[in-house]
Design a protein around this motif. Structure first.
Motif, PDB file in Angstrom:
ATOM      1  N   MET A   1     -30.398  20.662 -16.615  1.00  0.00           N
ATOM      2  CA  MET A   1     -31.783  20.720 -16.999  1.00  0.00           C
ATOM      3  C   MET A   1     -32.007  21.958 -17.867  1.00  0.00           C
ATOM      4  SD  MET A   1     -35.108  21.209 -14.569  1.00  0.00           S
ATOM      5  CE  MET A   1     -35.674  19.555 -14.371  1.00  0.00           C
ATOM      6  N   ALA A   2     -32.741  21.773 -18.916  1.00  0.00           N
ATOM      7  CA  ALA A   2     -33.037  22.883 -19.824  1.00  0.00           C
ATOM      8  C   ALA A   2     -33.979  23.873 -19.139  1.00  0.00           C
ATOM      9  CB  ALA A   2     -33.671  22.348 -21.100  1.00  0.00           C
ATOM     10  N   ALA A   3     -33.834  25.127 -19.517  1.00  0.00           N
ATOM     11  CA  ALA A   3     -34.697  26.167 -18.948  1.00  0.00           C
ATOM     12  C   ALA A   3     -36.145  25.911 -19.346  1.00  0.00           C
ATOM     13  CB  ALA A   3     -34.244  27.533 -19.426  1.00  0.00           C
ATOM     14  N   ARG A   4     -37.042  26.229 -18.416  1.00  0.00           N
ATOM     15  CA  ARG A   4     -38.472  26.083 -18.659  1.00  0.00           C
ATOM     16  C   ARG A   4     -39.129  27.436 -18.447  1.00  0.00           C
ATOM     17  NH1 ARG A   4     -39.825  20.534 -15.350  1.00  0.00           N
ATOM     18  NH2 ARG A   4     -38.570  19.175 -16.661  1.00  0.00           N
ATOM     19  N   TYR A   5     -39.991  27.787 -19.354  1.00  0.00           N
ATOM     20  CA  TYR A   5     -40.690  29.065 -19.281  1.00  0.00           C
ATOM     21  C   TYR A   5     -42.190  28.798 -19.277  1.00  0.00           C
ATOM     22  CZ  TYR A   5     -36.039  30.508 -20.522  1.00  0.00           C
ATOM     23  OH  TYR A   5     -34.684  30.674 -20.526  1.00  0.00           O
ATOM     24  N   TYR A   6     -42.867  29.435 -18.325  1.00  0.00           N
ATOM     25  CA  TYR A   6     -44.293  29.214 -18.137  1.00  0.00           C
ATOM     26  C   TYR A   6     -45.092  30.381 -18.694  1.00  0.00           C
ATOM     27  CZ  TYR A   6     -42.844  25.380 -15.199  1.00  0.00           C
ATOM     28  OH  TYR A   6     -42.272  24.231 -14.747  1.00  0.00           O
ATOM     29  N   SER A   7     -46.299  30.066 -19.119  1.00  0.00           N
ATOM     30  CA  SER A   7     -47.196  31.073 -19.672  1.00  0.00           C
ATOM     31  C   SER A   7     -48.095  31.617 -18.570  1.00  0.00           C
ATOM     32  CB  SER A   7     -48.063  30.435 -20.757  1.00  0.00           C
ATOM     33  OG  SER A   7     -49.143  31.267 -21.075  1.00  0.00           O
ATOM     34  N   PRO A   8     -48.442  32.900 -18.637  1.00  0.00           N
ATOM     35  CA  PRO A   8     -49.401  33.424 -17.660  1.00  0.00           C
ATOM     36  C   PRO A   8     -50.785  32.792 -17.833  1.00  0.00           C
ATOM     37  CG  PRO A   8     -48.802  35.114 -19.264  1.00  0.00           C
ATOM     38  CD  PRO A   8     -47.956  33.923 -19.546  1.00  0.00           C
ATOM     39  N   ASP A   9     -51.070  32.284 -19.025  1.00  0.00           N
ATOM     40  CA  ASP A   9     -52.374  31.660 -19.294  1.00  0.00           C
ATOM     41  C   ASP A   9     -52.458  30.225 -18.800  1.00  0.00           C
ATOM     42  OD1 ASP A   9     -53.041  34.009 -20.632  1.00  0.00           O
ATOM     43  OD2 ASP A   9     -52.245  33.241 -22.528  1.00  0.00           O
ATOM     44  N   ASP A  10     -51.327  29.554 -18.703  1.00  0.00           N
ATOM     45  CA  ASP A  10     -51.321  28.142 -18.324  1.00  0.00           C
ATOM     46  C   ASP A  10     -50.102  27.850 -17.446  1.00  0.00           C
ATOM     47  OD1 ASP A  10     -51.723  25.450 -18.095  1.00  0.00           O
ATOM     48  OD2 ASP A  10     -51.325  24.986 -20.199  1.00  0.00           O
ATOM     49  N   PRO A  11     -50.198  28.106 -16.140  1.00  0.00           N
ATOM     50  CA  PRO A  11     -49.040  27.926 -15.263  1.00  0.00           C
ATOM     51  C   PRO A  11     -48.642  26.469 -15.028  1.00  0.00           C
ATOM     52  CG  PRO A  11     -50.964  28.588 -14.000  1.00  0.00           C
ATOM     53  CD  PRO A  11     -51.352  28.630 -15.438  1.00  0.00           C
ATOM     54  N   GLU A  12     -49.439  25.530 -15.490  1.00  0.00           N
ATOM     55  CA  GLU A  12     -49.113  24.120 -15.318  1.00  0.00           C
ATOM     56  C   GLU A  12     -48.152  23.600 -16.386  1.00  0.00           C
ATOM     57  OE1 GLU A  12     -50.158  22.125 -12.737  1.00  0.00           O
ATOM     58  OE2 GLU A  12     -50.929  23.994 -11.901  1.00  0.00           O
TER      59      GLU A  12
END
Length: 150
Positions: A1-12
């Motif tokens: 699975m490719a890495a996923r990075y989340y934003s502090p503005d939009d955790p969804e």
């Protein structure tokens, strides 16, 4: 699975490494800092203090892994995605409060493994019911005595 990075503005919602590569410098730093703060924390939050007799190199003990270096961890995670100079800016941002040793945070694989191990250890032990455990033969004898007494 490719890495996923989340934003502090939009955790969804998340971005993949290929999309992060195309972001502007400031957005890349934002995502890297957010990733780091999700994976690591200041050791004073959860780590026990080292022994006074044998303090070692750090004032903390790291039973769940560490201490971690922000530069090393960010390089390991993002060196194939983001230019070195941008990673160094993220390191400066992460260390801006003076913390240079990091402990694994709740989302770090070391912490997850420690929690999973503790849960497995806890649930592999038979629960204490306070009652005597009878073998099948004991239960059969007890039932037959009850029927004879009626």
């Amino acid at each position: 699975m490719a890495a996923r990075y989340y934003s502090p503005d939009d955790p969804e919602n998340y971005v993949t490494s290929s999309r992060l590569k195309r972001f502007a410098r400031t957005k890349q730093i934002e995502y890297m800092v957010h990733w780091f703060r999700g994976m690591f924390e200041d050791p004073q939050n959860e780590m026990p203090y080292a022994d006074k007799e044998d303090p070692g190199d750090s004032p903390y003990r790291y039973p769940w892994g560490g201490p971690y270096d922000a530069d090393e961890q960010l390089q390991d995670e993002f060196s194939d995605i983001v230019p070195f100079e941008v990673i160094q800016e993220a390191v400066l941002e992460v260390q801006s409060d003076g913390t240079i040793e990091w402990a694994p945070g709740p989302n770090h694989p070391d912490q997850i493994a420690a929690r999973d191990g503790a849960m497995a250890e806890h649930y592999n032990e038979p629960p204490f019911t306070g009652l005597r455990r009878y073998s099948a033969a004991d239960r059969k004898r007890r039932r037959s005595r009850l029927w004879r007494s009626v």
